[in-house]
Write a protein that holds these residues in place. Sequence first.
Motif, mmCIF file in Angstrom:
data_model
loop_
_atom_site.group_PDB
_atom_site.id
_atom_site.type_symbol
_atom_site.label_atom_id
_atom_site.label_comp_id
_atom_site.label_asym_id
_atom_site.label_seq_id
_atom_site.Cartn_x
_atom_site.Cartn_y
_atom_site.Cartn_z
ATOM 1 N N GLY A 112 0.802 -1.217 0.000
ATOM 2 C CA GLY A 112 0.000 0.000 0.000
ATOM 3 C C GLY A 112 0.833 1.263 0.000
ATOM 4 N N MET A 113 2.091 1.164 0.438
ATOM 5 C CA MET A 113 2.994 2.324 0.401
ATOM 6 C C MET A 113 3.604 2.402 -0.998
ATOM 7 S SD MET A 113 2.840 3.567 3.523
ATOM 8 C CE MET A 113 4.298 4.562 3.785
ATOM 9 N N ASP A 114 2.987 3.184 -1.857
ATOM 10 C CA ASP A 114 3.366 3.169 -3.265
ATOM 11 C C ASP A 114 4.651 3.948 -3.527
ATOM 12 O OD1 ASP A 114 2.700 5.846 -3.199
ATOM 13 O OD2 ASP A 114 0.689 5.534 -4.016
ATOM 14 N N GLY A 115 4.944 4.145 -4.810
ATOM 15 C CA GLY A 115 6.212 4.740 -5.221
ATOM 16 C C GLY A 115 6.422 6.181 -4.817
ATOM 17 N N ARG A 116 5.382 6.864 -4.290
ATOM 18 C CA ARG A 116 5.574 8.246 -3.854
ATOM 19 C C ARG A 116 6.431 8.325 -2.583
ATOM 20 N NH1 ARG A 116 0.104 11.269 -3.170
ATOM 21 N NH2 ARG A 116 -0.442 9.354 -2.069
ATOM 22 N N HIS A 117 6.618 7.201 -1.891
ATOM 23 C CA HIS A 117 7.355 7.193 -0.641
ATOM 24 C C HIS A 117 8.746 6.615 -0.845
ATOM 25 C CE1 HIS A 117 3.085 7.202 0.481
ATOM 26 N NE2 HIS A 117 3.478 7.923 1.507
ATOM 27 N N ARG A 118 9.652 7.091 -0.059
ATOM 28 C CA ARG A 118 11.012 6.570 -0.132
ATOM 29 C C ARG A 118 11.033 5.100 0.298
ATOM 30 N NH1 ARG A 118 14.855 10.511 -0.669
ATOM 31 N NH2 ARG A 118 14.138 12.659 -0.383
ATOM 32 N N PRO A 119 11.973 4.313 -0.236
ATOM 33 C CA PRO A 119 12.015 2.879 0.114
ATOM 34 C C PRO A 119 12.161 2.632 1.612
ATOM 35 C CG PRO A 119 13.383 3.321 -1.808
ATOM 36 C CD PRO A 119 12.952 4.649 -1.296
ATOM 37 N N TRP A 120 12.952 3.463 2.312
ATOM 38 C CA TRP A 120 13.143 3.216 3.742
ATOM 39 C C TRP A 120 11.851 3.455 4.520
ATOM 40 C CZ3 TRP A 120 12.040 7.021 7.205
ATOM 41 C CH2 TRP A 120 12.040 8.345 6.750
ATOM 42 N N LEU A 121 11.010 4.374 4.013
ATOM 43 C CA LEU A 121 9.741 4.639 4.690
ATOM 44 C C LEU A 121 8.793 3.461 4.528
ATOM 45 C CD1 LEU A 121 8.649 7.048 6.287
ATOM 46 C CD2 LEU A 121 7.509 7.821 4.217
ATOM 47 N N ARG A 122 8.770 2.907 3.327
ATOM 48 C CA ARG A 122 7.933 1.724 3.100
ATOM 49 C C ARG A 122 8.426 0.541 3.916
ATOM 50 N NH1 ARG A 122 7.301 -1.424 -2.628
ATOM 51 N NH2 ARG A 122 9.520 -1.696 -2.244
ATOM 52 N N ALA A 123 9.752 0.374 3.983
ATOM 53 C CA ALA A 123 10.327 -0.731 4.756
ATOM 54 C C ALA A 123 9.958 -0.610 6.233
ATOM 55 C CB ALA A 123 11.843 -0.761 4.584
ATOM 56 N N TRP A 124 10.078 0.608 6.783
ATOM 57 C CA TRP A 124 9.754 0.791 8.193
ATOM 58 C C TRP A 124 8.257 0.565 8.447
ATOM 59 C CZ3 TRP A 124 11.650 0.855 12.874
ATOM 60 C CH2 TRP A 124 10.839 1.308 13.912
#
Length: 541
Positions: A112-124
């Motif tokens: 659900g955390m799409d490409g607008r977010h940085r990878p580290w934000l999605r990972a966390w």
Amino acid sequence: MNALMSKAWVRATGAVVLGVVLLALYARGSWGLGFVALLPWLWWLDQPASWSRRLLRAWALSLAYVLAAFTWFGTAIAHYAQWPQAQGQAVLLLIAPLLQPQLIVWALVRQGMDGRHRPWLRAWAAAAAWVGIEWLCPKVLGDTLAHGLYPAADLRQAAALGGTAVLTLTLLLANEALAHHLSQWGSGWKVRPRALLVPLGLALALPLLLLAYGASREAPRLDAGLPLLRVGLVQANIADYEGRRQSQGSYAVVREVLDVHYAMSYDAVERQRADAVLWSETIYPTTFGQPKSEAGAQLDQEIASIVNAAGVPFVFGTYDRDATAEYNAAAFVQPQQGLLGLYRKTRLFPFTEQVPAWLDGPLLQRWLPWAGRWQPGSGARVFPLRLRDGRELPVQPLICRDDVDPSLAIAGARLGARALLTMSNDAWFSADPLGARLHQAVAAFRSIETGLPQFRVTTNGYSAVIDARGTVHAAGDFGQRALVVGALPVPEPTPTLPVRWGNWVGPLCLASLAGLLLVRWRPLRGWAPQPAAPLGWPLRV
């Protein structure tokens, strides 16, 4: 088109199977694989898909996770219910999403955390969802990804900082960092070196920091002049009570069990000089102190006489009752004083020891005739263990599933316990001892989290003497009759962070996840929706 779909299906299946193999090896002792085991599944989750397919992927991963690490539980279900092996495994797969709900939420939040977010934000966000759900919805088996790190003696010490949640969080973030590193590497030589080195450095730094902490944490030494507690653990290896009752009769089985325990306890006290004797869960299969018959009263008196002759306290599994219900319990019997008190098991196993009242009835009794109807105790309770040299040590008893709940051991430490006395009946793991081995690893983490030594006895293995670092000093093998005797220091413990703050990592993860999701669905320029700019015609595209 069909060829492309077929190729994508083959790659997806291969990724799922590879993840199952890696996780299975990790659960069986290859702890280093925990830092890479999720990579194939992360690759699959990163492939474009609709939300319906994403949900299907999450469900499939819950099945795969259970197949990788919990087939022993399907075997145990079949053994306990006397079902065919295939039926036990089918039930296991049916309830897989209930056993591992955190994995479904993890997969959906991550996608659900799409490409607008940085990878580290999605990972966390994904890792916080995993850990937060495990705290919010405690699982039946109390398992978590970090339990596979038990063989890593220094790394597992991080549980003294924030419980096993800290280690699970580390594993998830390390897998995410490596996945991002590999995806950048596969993008070609145009990727900046920093984009390659930063995620790789993070994947290495996290476990190295925890290793450094673990190496600095020492358990009390046996030769440091500290007071020692020496306990004899009686692992009689008498299982299959029901089969024995049918062939020998109930009284004959009780007689055999008690005679074996008397003989082994004599050895523990007279030859091994034990300060206390510990028998396993429900080893005395009736109520102690409140006999239901004249024969029961005679057996109660017989045990009291044995304790008086030994001159040391005995702690053993039995049952308790009051005007309304019966309880799985542990009895503390003191020489010359008799029954000191009874601890009632708090975490009963669903559908084997306890049935929800709203579901109970004649139909369920017909379907599950073996289901028990005991009631849970009121929580942690510390008892004084009065030794023959005059010392009195406060101890926290835990029965079977109690030791998969960190809050009970933490509550005991806060009440002043100096040691944990855990007892279990792991005989239903007889067909696949992996379950019993994992249960011991889970119990050992309670010592790391609280800084308390632990004396753990089971019916047929694995019984062990475990220090505050989770190290086993003496143990009995599975399926063997064994008298395990060991001494450990029992000083006043320095409270660990879990003892001071409780399970603080889970709530922190949920709070951070809530904040991220709030930002995720908040309009980009403020809370109020912004009016769209008018279009000018003609448009130049």
